[in-house]
Design a protein around this motif. Structure first.
Motif: not given
Length: 392
Positions: A288-305
């Motif tokens: 959420l602050i621009g570090d996308l190294r551990e982000a992917n489509y499958s965990n985007a919703v879970e990160l929001g929660r």
């Protein structure tokens, strides 16, 4: 509280030196971190990761619907006619929207540990306006009977005193229950390291993207000649515009680097670690602050929660309890609450499956689904017979 009691309490003197609470900003700004740089809310916010973390939280808190509800025999309903509803939902004063006020106060909480708003009440005791107060201009005192007082200093230096029921005061991570502390204050050295790393990188580009070295001059030169050689080198090599130019040294002089390169010092990796540490301080997922190294489509919703549950929830509850305590005159009938449904809805498929399960298990109505999806109402959609007909 009658008029005479309010007058006496306002004129009351603090009970002692130990009950005088100065704004934390002055104490924080007077101390530097162990990295040797000055850390205060202004310098800390200049770090992109800190700014992004504060923006992610404050913008989310400010933009979430905050409604006033009336308790009913069957549950609750929105109390749109309550005087506080307009202040929290539309405009709290004559120059701000509700989003702007709540976002501003949430930024104060994260940067300075405290947020204050003066409560302007009408003749009936109901709030008519909320005026934000800058934390640096507020000093908290305690009178002889133990009640808190708030001294507010304006731009001209004049001090006026507000009573506890005239101030909406939100605190963060307080030690004494009176004055809050921000993550910047608690982890000053962590923020100071990030500032030092940024300054280090800036100096590299300012000085020609090269680390410093020494010029070994031939023997026999005077101090003035050595100074001229050093200044000539600096004038021709420092700065980004001079990067790549071929230097010319006096006869017999040699340039010898004495510092590590950026790669040797792992400066880039240290900068990434600073982003992770800032995210850890504010309990914000790095994505959420621009570090996308551990982000992917499958965990985007879970990160929001995760953001709603572990980051926002504490701040939202603090807002709700603070408002219910000082702004709701009849807490047995009215209360305020945020609506976080929009942040937890997930993708379209997940929502559809959730609604279908609710309708089939009979704990949700089709009309409620349409309302949650901001769709127009359809008369009779909840009737069993109408539910079997296709919707045109």
């Amino acid at each position: 509280m009658n008029v005479l009691r309010r007058f006496l309490e306002r004129r009351a003197s603090p009970s002692g030196a130990g009950d005088h609470y100065d704004p934390y900003y002055a104490a924080l700004g007077a101390a530097g971190a162990s990295s040797g740089v000055m850390v205060n809310p202004d310098t800390a916010e200049s770090i992109s990761a800190v700014y992004a973390a504060i923006a992610a939280i404050s913008e989310s808190v400010g933009s979430l619907p905050l409604d006033v509800y009336r308790r009913t025999d069957t549950g609750r309903e929105k109390a749109r006619q309550h005087p506080l509803y307009r202040l929290l939902h539309d405009a709290p004063n004559g120059y701000q929207t509700a989003l702007e006020l709540r976002e501003q106060m949430q930024r104060h909480i994260l940067l300075r540990g405290n947020a204050y708003a003066e409560i302007v009440r009408g003749g009936n005791g109901q709030p008519q306006a909320l005026l934000p107060l800058h934390p640096d201009r507020v000093t908290i005192l305690r009178n002889q009977v133990g009640n808190l007082l708030y001294d507010v200093t304006d731009e001209s230096g004049r001090v006026r005193r507000l009573l506890a029921d005239e101030v909406l005061h939100l605190r963060y991570h307080t030690d004494d229950g009176i004055v809050g502390r921000s993550p910047i204050q608690v982890a000053r050295d962590t923020v100071g390291l990030a500032l030092a790393e940024r300054t280090h990188g800036s100096k590299m580009f300012e000085q020609g993207t090269k680390l410093s070295g020494v010029i070994e001059a031939p023997p026999g030169l005077s101090k003035e000649q050595n100074t001229q050689i050093r200044e000539s080198w600096a004038a021709g090599q420092e700065g980004v515009n001079n990067h790549g130019k071929t230097p010319v040294l006096p006869q017999g002089a040699q340039y010898k680097p004495v510092s590590m390169t950026l790669e040797d010092a792992e400066w880039i990796e240290a900068r990434r670690l600073s982003v992770e540490e800032v995210a850890r301080l504010f309990r914000v997922p790095p994505v959420l602050i621009g570090d996308l190294r551990e982000a992917n489509y499958s965990n985007a919703v879970e990160l929001g929660r995760y953001f709603v549950t572990h980051t926002l929830r504490r701040h939202l509850v603090a807002w709700e309890q603070g408002i219910n305590r000082v702004l709701i005159n009849d807490p047995a009938r009215f209360y305020v609450e945020h609506n976080v449904e929009a942040l937890l809805r997930g993708d379209s498929l997940t929502r559809a499956q959730f609604y279908e399960r609710g309708i089939n298990d009979r704990w949700m109505l089709r009309s409620e689904v349409r309302r949650l999806e901001n769709l127009p109402a359809i008369e009779g959609i909840d009737d069993e017979e109408a539910a079997q007909r296709p919707i045109e």
